[in-house]
Design a protein around this motif. Structure first.
Motif, PDB file in Angstrom:
ATOM      1  N   MET A  32       0.837  -1.195   0.000  1.00 59.78           N
ATOM      2  CA  MET A  32       0.000   0.000   0.000  1.00 59.78           C
ATOM      3  C   MET A  32       0.877   1.251   0.000  1.00 59.78           C
ATOM      4  O   MET A  32       1.846   1.343   0.755  1.00 59.78           O
ATOM      5  N   THR A  33       0.551   2.210  -0.868  1.00 58.24           N
ATOM      6  CA  THR A  33       1.280   3.469  -0.916  1.00 58.24           C
ATOM      7  C   THR A  33       1.093   4.222   0.399  1.00 58.24           C
ATOM      8  O   THR A  33      -0.032   4.312   0.891  1.00 58.24           O
ATOM      9  N   PRO A  34       2.174   4.747   0.987  1.00 60.39           N
ATOM     10  CA  PRO A  34       2.004   5.494   2.238  1.00 60.39           C
ATOM     11  C   PRO A  34       1.032   6.658   2.061  1.00 60.39           C
ATOM     12  O   PRO A  34       1.058   7.353   1.042  1.00 60.39           O
ATOM     13  N   VAL A  35       0.173   6.841   3.051  1.00 55.56           N
ATOM     14  CA  VAL A  35      -0.784   7.944   3.015  1.00 55.56           C
ATOM     15  C   VAL A  35      -0.086   9.196   3.543  1.00 55.56           C
ATOM     16  O   VAL A  35       0.537   9.176   4.605  1.00 55.56           O
ATOM     17  N   ARG A  36      -0.197  10.286   2.802  1.00 52.49           N
ATOM     18  CA  ARG A  36       0.437  11.550   3.186  1.00 52.49           C
ATOM     19  C   ARG A  36      -0.594  12.415   3.919  1.00 52.49           C
ATOM     20  O   ARG A  36      -1.628  12.763   3.350  1.00 52.49           O
ATOM     21  N   LEU A  37      -0.293  12.739   5.162  1.00 53.33           N
ATOM     22  CA  LEU A  37      -1.219  13.522   5.963  1.00 53.33           C
ATOM     23  C   LEU A  37      -1.176  14.999   5.568  1.00 53.33           C
ATOM     24  O   LEU A  37      -0.246  15.454   4.902  1.00 53.33           O
ATOM     25  N   LEU A  38      -2.185  15.712   5.999  1.00 55.13           N
ATOM     26  CA  LEU A  38      -2.281  17.138   5.699  1.00 55.13           C
ATOM     27  C   LEU A  38      -1.559  17.956   6.754  1.00 55.13           C
ATOM     28  O   LEU A  38      -1.653  17.675   7.948  1.00 55.13           O
ATOM     29  N   GLY A  39      -0.866  19.006   6.309  1.00 53.57           N
ATOM     30  CA  GLY A  39      -0.264  19.969   7.216  1.00 53.57           C
ATOM     31  C   GLY A  39      -1.082  21.245   7.230  1.00 53.57           C
ATOM     32  O   GLY A  39      -2.088  21.387   6.510  1.00 53.57           O
ATOM     33  N   ALA A  40      -0.656  22.202   8.032  1.00 56.18           N
ATOM     34  CA  ALA A  40      -1.397  23.456   8.168  1.00 56.18           C
ATOM     35  C   ALA A  40      -1.540  24.178   6.829  1.00 56.18           C
ATOM     36  O   ALA A  40      -2.615  24.687   6.493  1.00 56.18           O
ATOM     37  N   ALA A  41      -0.453  24.214   6.050  1.00 56.54           N
ATOM     38  CA  ALA A  41      -0.514  24.904   4.751  1.00 56.54           C
ATOM     39  C   ALA A  41      -1.466  24.183   3.800  1.00 56.54           C
ATOM     40  O   ALA A  41      -2.215  24.824   3.050  1.00 56.54           O
ATOM     41  N   ASP A  42      -1.454  22.845   3.811  1.00 54.68           N
ATOM     42  CA  ASP A  42      -2.364  22.064   2.953  1.00 54.68           C
ATOM     43  C   ASP A  42      -3.826  22.386   3.293  1.00 54.68           C
ATOM     44  O   ASP A  42      -4.663  22.524   2.404  1.00 54.68           O
ATOM     45  N   ILE A  43      -4.124  22.456   4.583  1.00 54.15           N
ATOM     46  CA  ILE A  43      -5.501  22.692   5.014  1.00 54.15           C
ATOM     47  C   ILE A  43      -5.976  24.086   4.596  1.00 54.15           C
ATOM     48  O   ILE A  43      -7.100  24.261   4.117  1.00 54.15           O
ATOM     49  N   ARG A  44      -5.115  25.070   4.748  1.00 48.61           N
ATOM     50  CA  ARG A  44      -5.504  26.417   4.334  1.00 48.61           C
ATOM     51  C   ARG A  44      -5.680  26.503   2.819  1.00 48.61           C
ATOM     52  O   ARG A  44      -6.578  27.186   2.327  1.00 48.61           O
ATOM     53  N   THR A  45      -4.845  25.776   2.080  1.00 45.09           N
ATOM     54  CA  THR A  45      -4.964  25.758   0.612  1.00 45.09           C
ATOM     55  C   THR A  45      -6.290  25.124   0.188  1.00 45.09           C
ATOM     56  O   THR A  45      -6.996  25.632  -0.684  1.00 45.09           O
ATOM     57  N   LEU A  46      -6.636  24.001   0.821  1.00 46.85           N
ATOM     58  CA  LEU A  46      -7.901  23.330   0.522  1.00 46.85           C
ATOM     59  C   LEU A  46      -9.095  24.227   0.869  1.00 46.85           C
ATOM     60  O   LEU A  46     -10.065  24.326   0.111  1.00 46.85           O
ATOM     61  N   ALA A  47      -9.020  24.873   2.007  1.00 47.95           N
ATOM     62  CA  ALA A  47     -10.122  25.750   2.427  1.00 47.95           C
ATOM     63  C   ALA A  47     -10.304  26.896   1.443  1.00 47.95           C
ATOM     64  O   ALA A  47     -11.442  27.253   1.086  1.00 47.95           O
ATOM     65  N   ALA A  48      -9.193  27.458   0.970  1.00 47.91           N
ATOM     66  CA  ALA A  48      -9.273  28.555   0.000  1.00 47.91           C
ATOM     67  C   ALA A  48      -9.851  28.062  -1.327  1.00 47.91           C
ATOM     68  O   ALA A  48     -10.686  28.729  -1.945  1.00 47.91           O
ATOM     69  N   GLU A  49      -9.430  26.878  -1.749  1.00 43.87           N
ATOM     70  CA  GLU A  49      -9.937  26.296  -3.003  1.00 43.87           C
ATOM     71  C   GLU A  49     -11.447  26.113  -2.958  1.00 43.87           C
ATOM     72  O   GLU A  49     -12.155  26.372  -3.945  1.00 43.87           O
ATOM     73  N   LEU A  50     -11.958  25.676  -1.796  1.00 44.19           N
ATOM     74  CA  LEU A  50     -13.386  25.391  -1.655  1.00 44.19           C
ATOM     75  C   LEU A  50     -14.188  26.599  -1.173  1.00 44.19           C
ATOM     76  O   LEU A  50     -15.409  26.508  -1.032  1.00 44.19           O
ATOM     77  N   ASP A  51     -13.479  27.699  -0.907  1.00 47.33           N
ATOM     78  CA  ASP A  51     -14.115  28.897  -0.347  1.00 47.33           C
ATOM     79  C   ASP A  51     -14.827  28.548   0.952  1.00 47.33           C
ATOM     80  O   ASP A  51     -15.972  28.933   1.194  1.00 47.33           O
ATOM     81  N   VAL A  52     -14.129  27.774   1.788  1.00 47.97           N
ATOM     82  CA  VAL A  52     -14.679  27.350   3.074  1.00 47.97           C
ATOM     83  C   VAL A  52     -14.083  28.200   4.186  1.00 47.97           C
ATOM     84  O   VAL A  52     -12.857  28.295   4.314  1.00 47.97           O
ATOM     85  N   THR A  53     -14.940  28.815   4.952  1.00 48.94           N
ATOM     86  CA  THR A  53     -14.530  29.537   6.155  1.00 48.94           C
ATOM     87  C   THR A  53     -15.136  28.811   7.339  1.00 48.94           C
ATOM     88  O   THR A  53     -16.357  28.648   7.404  1.00 48.94           O
ATOM     89  N   PRO A  54     -14.308  28.303   8.264  1.00 51.39           N
ATOM     90  CA  PRO A  54     -14.861  27.592   9.422  1.00 51.39           C
ATOM     91  C   PRO A  54     -15.904  28.450  10.139  1.00 51.39           C
ATOM     92  O   PRO A  54     -15.684  29.646  10.360  1.00 51.39           O
ATOM     93  N   THR A  55     -17.037  27.848  10.464  1.00 49.11           N
ATOM     94  CA  THR A  55     -18.134  28.608  11.065  1.00 49.11           C
ATOM     95  C   THR A  55     -18.460  28.110  12.467  1.00 49.11           C
ATOM     96  O   THR A  55     -18.396  26.918  12.755  1.00 49.11           O
ATOM     97  N   LYS A  56     -18.831  29.059  13.324  1.00 45.68           N
ATOM     98  CA  LYS A  56     -19.259  28.687  14.675  1.00 45.68           C
ATOM     99  C   LYS A  56     -20.574  27.916  14.619  1.00 45.68           C
ATOM    100  O   LYS A  56     -20.834  27.042  15.444  1.00 45.68           O
ATOM    101  N   LYS A  57     -21.419  28.242  13.635  1.00 53.96           N
ATOM    102  CA  LYS A  57     -22.725  27.579  13.523  1.00 53.96           C
ATOM    103  C   LYS A  57     -22.570  26.073  13.406  1.00 53.96           C
ATOM    104  O   LYS A  57     -23.315  25.296  14.012  1.00 53.96           O
TER     105      LYS A  57
END
Length: 285
Positions: free
Chosen positions: A1-26
């Protein structure tokens, strides 16, 4: 099995920007941005290859990938359509084999079916609905044998509390219906994006081998628990009078027949005590 590469802080912010996702309190969204933390959660849950795991609220996938890294198969329940649609792509890009991840686009509060019939629950639960979601999953999916959830510290402490504690209450007792719960570690608020203004803990559970009682008994017991803690300063003969015969005198009789002191308060009773009262209530019509 190919090793799974986990997400880092920069990856998460990049994904959030791509999806136009802003974490919400709701939605109670706080994304974990630290790989060591998600691995700690998975290790605490003792996830192994081949197991079926359900994750609630996978978000951008940081914890999901850590579970999949073990070789387990994951059913992920996500309410946000953008996140649900992107997660399989993220998994594929990060080395997860086909067929190891299934995403269920659904509200975790009402989901009734899960692919793969999972036996382990692992989740970073939204702070605002963590207890109702947990109780729904324990009630709806009896094959869940164990799990670890990350929750707000205050919530986790309540879930794991025992009789006599100031924080012991309805969540403690209702969770105990399904098994044993314990605190399993603390989590720094700085591993989240955005950084929450509360601390978090890990709570581990093991489901009891046999149910505490029948479904009807659970309904009666939970109703009595709610009544006792809605007026937790009152003695049980007063707090439960409406449910147990309509008067303090009648309630006292039923409580005594269950082996419970009428002058006790809810915070001093175990789950077995409340169940005994529920059975006495049923016996007295």
């Amino acid at each position: 099995m190919t090793p799974v590469r986990l997400l880092g802080a920069a990856d998460i912010r990049t994904l959030a920007a791509e999806l136009d996702v802003t974490p919400t309190k709701k939605l109670g969204q706080n994304f974990v941005v630290d790989a060591n933390t998600v691995r700690k959660i998975v290790q605490t849950a003792r996830v192994t290859g081949g197991e079926r795991v359900v994750e609630i609220g996978p978000g951008l996938g940081s914890l999901t990938l850590a579970i999949l890294e073990t070789g387990a198969r994951v059913s992920a329940v996500e309410i946000d359509p953008r996140l649900a649609a992107r997660l399989p792509q993220t998994a594929a890009e990060r080395g997860v084999p086909d067929g190891h991840l299934e995403v269920v686009l659904h509200d975790a509060m009402t989901v009734e079916e899960l692919p793969g019939d999972p036996t382990v629950l692992v989740a970073n639960l939204p702070y605002n609905v963590s207890v109702p979601v947990l109780l729904h999953f324990m009630r709806t999916f009896p094959r869940l044998e164990r799990g670890v959830v990350m929750v707000q510290a205050e919530v986790g402490e309540r879930l794991a509390a025992g009789p006599g504690s100031k924080i012991y209450g309805a969540p403690s007792l209702k969770a105990a219906w399904y098994g044993a719960w314990r605190l399993a570690g603390t989590v720094s608020r700085h591993v989240f994006w955005p950084v929450p203004n509360v601390d978090s803990v890990l709570v581990a559970f093991e489901r009891a081998e046999t149910p505490a009682g029948t479904l009807k008994e659970r309904e009666r017991t939970f109703r009595l628990i709610d009544l006792a803690f809605q007026q937790r300063r009152k003695m049980l003969r007063q707090a439960l009078a409406g449910a147990l015969g309509g008067s303090a005198a009648r309630a006292s009789e039923i409580l005594e027949s269950a082996g419970v002191a009428p002058t006790a308060r809810g915070e001093s009773l175990s789950l077995a005590d409340f169940l005994a009262v529920a059975r006495a209530q049923a016996a007295h019509g």
